[in-house]
Design an enzyme around this catalytic site. Sequence first.
Site, PDB file in Angstrom:
ATOM      1  N   HIS A 197       0.815  -1.212   0.000  1.00 49.66           N
ATOM      2  CA  HIS A 197       0.000   0.000   0.000  1.00 49.66           C
ATOM      3  C   HIS A 197       0.847   1.259   0.000  1.00 49.66           C
ATOM      4  CE1 HIS A 197      -3.968  -1.739   1.439  1.00 49.66           C
ATOM      5  NE2 HIS A 197      -4.166  -1.126   0.307  1.00 49.66           N
ATOM      6  N   ARG A 256      -9.398   2.730 -14.931  1.00 51.31           N
ATOM      7  CA  ARG A 256      -9.547   1.440 -14.237  1.00 51.31           C
ATOM      8  C   ARG A 256     -10.904   1.475 -13.529  1.00 51.31           C
ATOM      9  NH1 ARG A 256      -3.522   2.109 -13.276  1.00 51.31           N
ATOM     10  NH2 ARG A 256      -2.575   0.180 -14.032  1.00 51.31           N
ATOM     11  N   ARG A 309     -11.517   0.757 -19.403  1.00 52.50           N
ATOM     12  CA  ARG A 309     -11.333  -0.691 -19.351  1.00 52.50           C
ATOM     13  C   ARG A 309     -12.502  -1.277 -18.569  1.00 52.50           C
ATOM     14  NH1 ARG A 309      -6.332  -2.838 -16.156  1.00 52.50           N
ATOM     15  NH2 ARG A 309      -7.504  -2.172 -14.339  1.00 52.50           N
ATOM     16  N   GLU A 369      -2.308  -8.126 -22.689  1.00 55.34           N
ATOM     17  CA  GLU A 369      -1.724  -8.412 -21.375  1.00 55.34           C
ATOM     18  C   GLU A 369      -1.264  -9.858 -21.279  1.00 55.34           C
ATOM     19  OE1 GLU A 369      -3.651  -5.808 -18.107  1.00 55.34           O
ATOM     20  OE2 GLU A 369      -5.265  -6.979 -18.995  1.00 55.34           O
ATOM     21  N   ASN A 404       2.209  -4.203 -17.360  1.00 49.62           N
ATOM     22  CA  ASN A 404       2.365  -4.792 -16.008  1.00 49.62           C
ATOM     23  C   ASN A 404       2.042  -6.279 -16.063  1.00 49.62           C
ATOM     24  OD1 ASN A 404       2.622  -2.116 -15.418  1.00 49.62           O
ATOM     25  ND2 ASN A 404       0.587  -1.901 -14.549  1.00 49.62           N
ATOM     26  N   ASP A 405       0.890  -6.580 -16.649  1.00 50.69           N
ATOM     27  CA  ASP A 405       0.515  -7.992 -16.736  1.00 50.69           C
ATOM     28  C   ASP A 405       1.282  -8.712 -17.835  1.00 50.69           C
ATOM     29  OD1 ASP A 405      -1.276  -8.690 -14.674  1.00 50.69           O
ATOM     30  OD2 ASP A 405      -2.739  -7.317 -15.559  1.00 50.69           O
ATOM     31  N   ARG A 413       3.682 -10.167 -10.393  1.00 51.33           N
ATOM     32  CA  ARG A 413       3.988  -8.735 -10.385  1.00 51.33           C
ATOM     33  C   ARG A 413       4.078  -8.152  -8.981  1.00 51.33           C
ATOM     34  NH1 ARG A 413      -1.267  -6.054 -13.193  1.00 51.33           N
ATOM     35  NH2 ARG A 413      -0.845  -4.221 -11.961  1.00 51.33           N
ATOM     36  N   CYS A 473      -0.303   1.217 -21.798  1.00 50.12           N
ATOM     37  CA  CYS A 473      -0.847   1.854 -20.594  1.00 50.12           C
ATOM     38  C   CYS A 473      -0.276   1.271 -19.306  1.00 50.12           C
ATOM     39  CB  CYS A 473      -2.370   1.774 -20.583  1.00 50.12           C
ATOM     40  SG  CYS A 473      -2.979   0.088 -20.542  1.00 50.12           S
TER      41      CYS A 473
HETATM   42  C1  PEP Z   1      -1.366  -3.620 -16.943  1.00 49.34           C
HETATM   43  O1  PEP Z   1      -1.503  -4.802 -16.637  1.00 49.34           O
HETATM   44  O2  PEP Z   1      -0.318  -3.160 -17.447  1.00 49.34           O
HETATM   45  C2  PEP Z   1      -2.464  -2.672 -16.703  1.00 49.34           C
HETATM   46  C3  PEP Z   1      -2.418  -1.441 -17.153  1.00 49.34           C
HETATM   47  O3  PEP Z   1      -3.509  -3.104 -15.962  1.00 49.34           O
HETATM   48  P1  PEP Z   1      -3.463  -3.253 -14.362  1.00 49.34           P
HETATM   49  O4  PEP Z   1      -2.152  -2.723 -13.884  1.00 49.34           O
HETATM   50  O5  PEP Z   1      -4.627  -2.484 -13.861  1.00 49.34           O
HETATM   51  O6  PEP Z   1      -3.603  -4.729 -14.197  1.00 49.34           O
HETATM   52 MG    MG Z   2      -3.520  -5.546 -16.160  1.00 46.07          MG
END
Ligand code: PEP
Ligand code: MG
Length: 965
Positions: free
Chosen positions: A592, A699, A735, A828, A851-852, A862, A899
Amino acid sequence: MLTRFSKQKQMRTIKTKSEAHIMLTLTANDVRLGATADDWQDALQQAARDLESAGRTSSEYLAGMSAREQQSSTVLGNGIAIPHGTPESRNAVLNTGIRILQFPEGITWHDGARVYVLVAIAAQSDEHLDILRHLTRVLDKPGLAEKLGHASDAAELVALLSKAPAVAKCDTETLCLGIDASTPNELALIAAARLQSLRCVDTDFLASIIGQPPVDLGEGFWLTHHTVGARRPTLSLATPKRPSSELRGVFCLAGPGDECHDLLERIDNFLARNEPIDGLNAEAVLARLSGEAADAVTAKVTLLNTHGLHARPAKQLVQEARRHNASIRLRLLEGDGSAVSATSLTRVIGLGARRGQTLLLSATGDEARQAIAALTKAIDEGLGETVAPLQSAEQRMVVPEAEPARELTDDQPLKAVAASPGLALASAFVMRQPKLRYEQSAEDSEQQIQRLNQAIDDADGQLRTLIRQAEGGEAAPILSVHVEMLQDEDLYQATLEAINEGTSAEAGWWRAIDTAARAQEALADRLLAERAADLRDVGRRVLANLCGVTMPTPPDAPYILVADDLGPSDVARLDTSRVRGLVTARGGATSHSAILARALGLPAVVGAGESILAIADGADLVVDGERGCVVPNPGVERCDKIRRRLQQLEALQAQAHENRNQPATTEDGHTVQVGANLGNTAHTPDAVDRGADGVGLLRTEFIFMAHPEAPDLATQVREYQHAFDALNGLPLVARTLDVGGDKPLDYWPLPQEDNPFLGMRGIRLSLTRPDILETQVRALLTAAGDRPLRIMFPMVKDLEEFRAARAIVSKVQSEVLANDVQVGVMIEVPSCALLASTLAPEVDFFSVGTNDLTQYTLAIDRGHGQLSAESDGLHPSVLKLIRMTVEAAHAHNRWVGVCGELASDPQAIPVLVGLDVDELSVTSRRVPLVKACIRGLNLETARQQAEKALSLATASEVRDALEAW
Ligand code: PEP
Ligand code: MG
């Protein structure tokens, strides 16, 4: 206090109401045993017929059940399926109810799963979710599927579906030693109250204890045993401060006889051995209760075998034990206190000892000493298997503690995990948690309750002030959860009960908090573990109020906050005009504190290790949130360099801010769109003000998480309209709901999964509730009207999933007029990037969620504390997938955005631009800088940089090459 009691009353009413709404319980009357079916459709038809003949449904319900199976299988796992209708088929439900059909031979369901029991549900609303929640509790029963197939009577089947195996509890927590009491009745009550405070029994149990005096077992020991109100089999022992031959202890046993069998046997053995326990500490008493003789030779050994004490190593252990003329017993330090004979193979295996757990050995007899030495050595050496010592990470999993201390050397960078970008140099302020000292017991319970109420009310006021200060920010929702936690009736009741037993308000409150937090941590779910941290955070606030201690106050001058770990309310409390950076000894990049630091734009590193806490208040400290390091007491030369760099950054930032509304066009005329990533529509005006070319990622989970049930159409329309209004014609990329896996929704129960990131997440989950997805799409289209709306689906793995989701959008589009809508997918999952050419003709755009995508490509969770630093989106494999996506998209004139976090990484920006990505979407704060960075690029050079990166083998090679450029 009136408010608290009226709130409790209200909560009780709500609970009673919701219980009344849960009409579905599994009973033997609803069971049909021994059914057979040709195939799954036949089984489904039979289930529908059973519901119909029980007067639950009309004949149309079968169509709804079939449609539901077409959307996705209703198999829960472990031999159970819960067929039910779609929301549209609810008209065919006459009476909410269920039928259970047993297929002893099993049927192969359409998803390939073997099913032995159908729990067919006719529900007028979402009651099936309760059944689902209920059944998920039994899903991990070992061998359940076979047992369901073999059950020979209805009650047995219902019992199998109804209850997880009871785990007995008898440990140092359940012991109450040296109590100032002089009668068996008093001790029985104290023992029972302890069990209640540990949530092993409820108030009915206590009432039963009061109503029936303990039974004399002889030798000064007594027993009281009740089934009523027992939540799990538990044994407590209360001993008096001044033992006598009439009163040496009272056993308090909770639970039905069959579940308490082992615990009773333990009491029996203990009495038979007649071992003195007077004056012993809890561990020693527990050892005696476990059957360890006072003169036994004992040892503790950590098990190192990768797969625990399974058959082969267990056999070696048993063989070694049998070699000695000694009686050897074995128990688990982390277990329920029961010991087994080391010469019984089945008992030893039955301990279920895992790697990292501690085995307690005890032996009596002529060769006790040799036996313990030989067994300890054999276990240490792996019992015939090759074993590796525990890594510090594994040790932490068993006994959570901070990183081992590393050396803190002046002017030497100390490596940590980068959590929020930026650079800072200021004096350190170490937030040392104040020691909260308090009395354990108190005489005057009335006064204690008043103090408790006051402390809770004060905490409530403090939190509400913090929420007001943090309004609109990321911290506010977390702090609201804290306010909810303060209102938790169970916590309050548990504390009151403890106080009424003579505990002080402080000790009672903390025990209630700690018990609840431990229960959550025990679920081994990262999100729940985080909630446990929140609970402790709230708990400490009330405790500090009770102790009259104010939390440490930071200095007036700018400072870098150093802490062991930071709770959300600590971060929210920060005065951002003075805090320049954050450093924590513990925590991972997704804690957090890390998330909030990013939202606040503060440079932060986490996981710096305990040694950082030794830095003196006021000492200079550098935080480098990009490289992930801190430098204590930097030398003059380093300080000068950093100050120059900070000045440059400041100038750059000022310039970037000034030009924020200019397009992000490279020196050679290539323009890239720069959007903002938002987690809350309330932040849209800020994003526009920072020069964003639109919202590149909304989001939408935030709307769903902020409500106790799925928000209705009107609520969602209102939320999305805020964003469109503030955007003033700029596009909004929304999204669709991305929950599941590690982001559960309370009102959307999911079966527990071993690998939640590879399970029911994102679009997979949404497609199981098309009604929710449809409402969301309808709200988006309604809110958009003529304004540019881009809808994208998360976690799509291939065209089939995209088409299923697209079909829902098309359906709504035929009903709601919206003129400027594009529908795309997030890239992703690697499969989607690899198959981008098959998707490109059907989508309007792609947005790469790095990220994913990085997590799934590199197979690194992650949020992993240790590995997250290696989870680098600049890995050439990830870059190759992005290139494939862009090539496929451009071949069909589709645009591609990025993104994920990579889009705001200064080293990655030229590479992404060089890969021909059309849009970057980054956290609002970074928009001006990212635009400025693009303006400083040359497209041709960026392409060369991208080519270079693609030719390398690892992420660090890429970073080194880019740095050298
Ligand atoms: C990602 O996975 O890069 C993404 C933008 O979605 P989130 O971080 O919300 O899973
Ligand atoms: Mg994601």
